[in-house]
Every structure is written in structure tokens, then in C-alpha cells.
Design a protein around this motif. Structure first.
Motif, short mmCIF file in Angstrom:
data_model
loop_
_atom_site.label_atom_id
_atom_site.label_comp_id
_atom_site.label_asym_id
_atom_site.label_seq_id
_atom_site.Cartn_x
_atom_site.Cartn_y
_atom_site.Cartn_z
N CYS A 139 0.74 -1.14 0.01
CA CYS A 139 -0.09 -0.01 0.03
C CYS A 139 0.69 1.34 0.09
N ASN A 140 1.98 1.07 0.55
CA ASN A 140 3.10 2.30 0.63
C ASN A 140 4.18 1.44 -0.23
N PRO A 141 4.20 1.84 -1.64
CA PRO A 141 4.17 3.44 -2.38
C PRO A 141 2.74 3.45 -3.17
N LEU A 142 1.78 2.44 -3.12
CA LEU A 142 0.65 2.50 -4.13
C LEU A 142 -0.29 3.83 -3.69
N LEU A 143 -0.80 3.70 -2.44
CA LEU A 143 -1.57 4.92 -2.06
C LEU A 143 -0.75 6.09 -2.09
N CYS A 144 0.55 6.26 -1.86
CA CYS A 144 1.24 7.55 -2.04
C CYS A 144 1.22 8.12 -3.70
N LEU A 150 -3.74 12.53 -7.38
CA LEU A 150 -4.70 13.49 -7.10
C LEU A 150 -4.27 15.01 -6.84
N LEU A 151 -3.14 15.10 -6.02
CA LEU A 151 -2.60 16.29 -5.64
C LEU A 151 -2.17 17.19 -6.94
N ALA A 152 -1.64 16.42 -7.82
CA ALA A 152 -1.29 17.06 -9.32
C ALA A 152 -2.63 17.44 -9.98
N ASN A 153 -3.51 16.94 -9.65
CA ASN A 153 -4.88 17.26 -10.36
C ASN A 153 -5.93 17.87 -9.48
N SER A 154 -5.54 18.53 -8.45
CA SER A 154 -6.22 19.23 -7.36
C SER A 154 -7.14 20.48 -7.76
N ASP A 155 -7.04 20.74 -9.37
CA ASP A 155 -7.99 21.76 -9.70
C ASP A 155 -9.48 20.78 -10.05
N PHE A 157 -9.87 17.44 -8.33
CA PHE A 157 -10.18 16.55 -7.06
C PHE A 157 -9.75 17.60 -5.65
N VAL A 158 -10.69 17.98 -5.20
CA VAL A 158 -10.66 19.12 -4.21
C VAL A 158 -10.27 18.73 -2.81
N GLY A 159 -10.16 17.25 -2.44
CA GLY A 159 -10.02 16.71 -1.22
C GLY A 159 -10.21 15.34 -1.07
N TYR A 160 -9.93 14.94 -0.12
CA TYR A 160 -9.88 13.39 0.34
C TYR A 160 -10.16 13.16 1.74
N THR A 161 -10.70 11.89 2.12
CA THR A 161 -10.70 11.25 3.65
C THR A 161 -10.30 9.93 3.29
N GLY A 162 -9.06 9.63 4.42
CA GLY A 162 -8.71 8.32 4.42
C GLY A 162 -9.60 7.50 5.14
N TRP A 163 -9.68 6.02 5.07
CA TRP A 163 -10.69 5.37 6.02
C TRP A 163 -9.70 4.36 6.58
N ALA A 164 -9.88 4.07 7.89
CA ALA A 164 -10.85 4.44 8.68
C ALA A 164 -10.04 4.96 9.78
N ALA A 165 -10.42 6.13 10.47
CA ALA A 165 -9.63 6.63 11.52
C ALA A 165 -10.91 7.02 12.63
N GLY A 166 -10.53 7.30 13.80
CA GLY A 166 -11.58 7.63 14.95
C GLY A 166 -11.60 6.51 15.80
N VAL A 191 -0.91 6.56 7.06
CA VAL A 191 -1.34 8.01 6.98
C VAL A 191 0.16 9.00 6.90
N ALA A 192 1.04 8.57 7.88
CA ALA A 192 2.13 9.56 7.94
C ALA A 192 3.03 9.65 6.51
N SER A 193 2.93 8.62 5.65
CA SER A 193 3.62 8.69 4.15
C SER A 193 2.91 8.96 3.23
N CYS A 194 1.63 8.74 3.33
CA CYS A 194 0.77 9.15 2.15
C CYS A 194 -0.29 10.22 2.13
N LEU A 195 -0.99 10.40 3.48
CA LEU A 195 -2.24 11.40 3.41
C LEU A 195 -2.08 12.52 3.96
N TYR A 196 -1.08 13.08 3.80
CA TYR A 196 -0.88 14.64 3.96
C TYR A 196 -0.65 15.28 3.04
#
Length: 198
Positions: A139-144, A150-155, A157-166, A191-196
Motif C-alpha cells: 500500500c505504500n507506495p501505491l496509496l502514495c 490527486l494532488l497534481a490534479n487538485s483543480d 480533485f478538491v480533497g479526500y478522506t482516508g478510511w478509517a480513523a476515529g 497516514v504518515a507517508s501518504c495522506l498529508y
């Protein structure tokens, strides 16, 4: 109505349903239009997420007819302001988030969706994605890689939510709940590697 409760909270996003499935797309689109009309009568500027059918998957958003049908949903003033498509996309073989092993970066899924969104002047929010944290899940590197696309196409894709936390059971295979080690909280490796995003 929930919209009344949050009308003065501009940072609240209204997600209308989690992963609709086995619905007629035209009936579903009309239902969402009615819900948008109801929310806009109370909260005229909040972001509203519009999920397509087929579990809201990004890979079927266009082919299921969701893209075309939901593109017709408008605000009461005729605009499409703050009406954002809600998509999910997993990285496991079944594309359903039930396996911690990742097999794809989903770029072949998100490229055509990004093109469609640009052509129609629309945006999408990836409200569920993720993978396993254990070594060997790939999953790391694929999720990254997915998130970098998505970041390179943020025009579009305006955001994301990783699943699952809480308050999930931390033994859950896609757990993203940080661990309290006194101070500070420690994120899961994925999360530390890919979701910021910067």
C-alpha cells in the motif's frame, strides 16, 4: 433537519449518503435534487457531496451514468456552486476495502475521471480510500502514488478522506487511527507517508 443544526458552521460538508447501491440512476438523481433543494432553503452556501450509484466508486462513476445524471443537479438559483461529486476508490483486488493488500495506484481510474471533470467544469471529493498498514501489503507506495496524482490534479480533485480513523477498533485491517504515546499522537505508517497534502 441536520442542515438547520449546522447552518452557522460553514466548515461542515453535507454528505448525502454513504455508498448507494442497486439504485436507478435517474430516480437517484431526482432524489438528490430534492435533497439539494431542501438543504439550500436552509443552508445556501455549504458544500454538498453528491454520491453516484455503484457504491460511489470512481471507477464506475462515468460508466454507471452517475456522472451525466448528477451533472444535471443544480442549486435553486440555477448554479452548481458547492455541489461536488462524492467518490470512493480502494486499492485492493476487489475494490471494496476488505483486503489490506493493495494492487493498484488507481491512476488508470482517476485519469479519465479527471478529464471528464475538467470537460464539465466540475470537481470531486474522494471521501473514502485507504489500504493496509502492515509491511508487505504494497500500500505504500501505491496509496502514495494515488495521492500524488490527486494532488497534481487538485483543480478537479478538491480533497479526500482516508478510511478509517476515529473510534474504530484498531485491529481493523484499514485502521488509520493515531496512537497516543503521551505526546504527540503518532500516525499510522500509511497516514504518515501518504495522506498529508501540503
Amino acid at each position: 433537519m441536520i442542515a438547520s443544526y449546522y447552518v452557522n458552521e460553514p466548515r461542515v460538508i453535507f454528505g448525502l449518503m454513504n455508498e448507494p447501491y442497486k439504485l436507478d440512476i435517474l430516480t437517484w438523481a431526482q432524489t438528490l435534487q430534492n435533497v439539494v433543494n431542501g438543504i439550500r432553503a436552509i443552508a445556501p452556501r455549504h458544500v454538498i457531496l453528491l454520491p453516484g450509484i455503484e457504491w460511489a466508486h470512481a471507477d464506475t462513476f462515468i460508466s454507471s451514468g452517475s456522472a451525466a445524471a448528477l451533472d444535471a443537479i443544480i442549486n435553486p438559483d440555477g448554479s452548481k456552486t458547492n455541489l461536488i461529486f462524492d467518490v470512493h476508490q480502494w486499492l485492493d483486488k476487489a475494490n471494496n476495502g476488505t483486503d489490506p493488500n493493495c494492487i493498484t495506484d488507481n491512476i488508470p481510474v482517476f485519469e479519465p475521471l479527471a478529464q471528464w471533470l475538467r470537460c464539465h467544469n466540475r470537481t470531486a471529493f474522494l471521501s473514502a480510500t485507504g489500504g493496509g498498514n502492515e509491511d508487505g501489503t504494497n500500500c505504500n507506495p501505491l496509496l502514495c502514488q494515488q495521492m500524488q496524482f490527486l494532488l497534481a490534479n487538485s483543480d478537479v480533485f478538491v480533497g479526500y478522506t482516508g478510511w478509517a480513523a476515529g473510534s474504530y477498533d484498531t485491529s481493523y485491517i484499514l485502521d488509520e487511527t493515531p496512537t497516543w504515546l503521551g505526546y504527540p499522537w503518532v500516525d499510522t505508517p500509511l497516514v504518515a507517508s501518504c495522506l498529508y497534502w501540503p
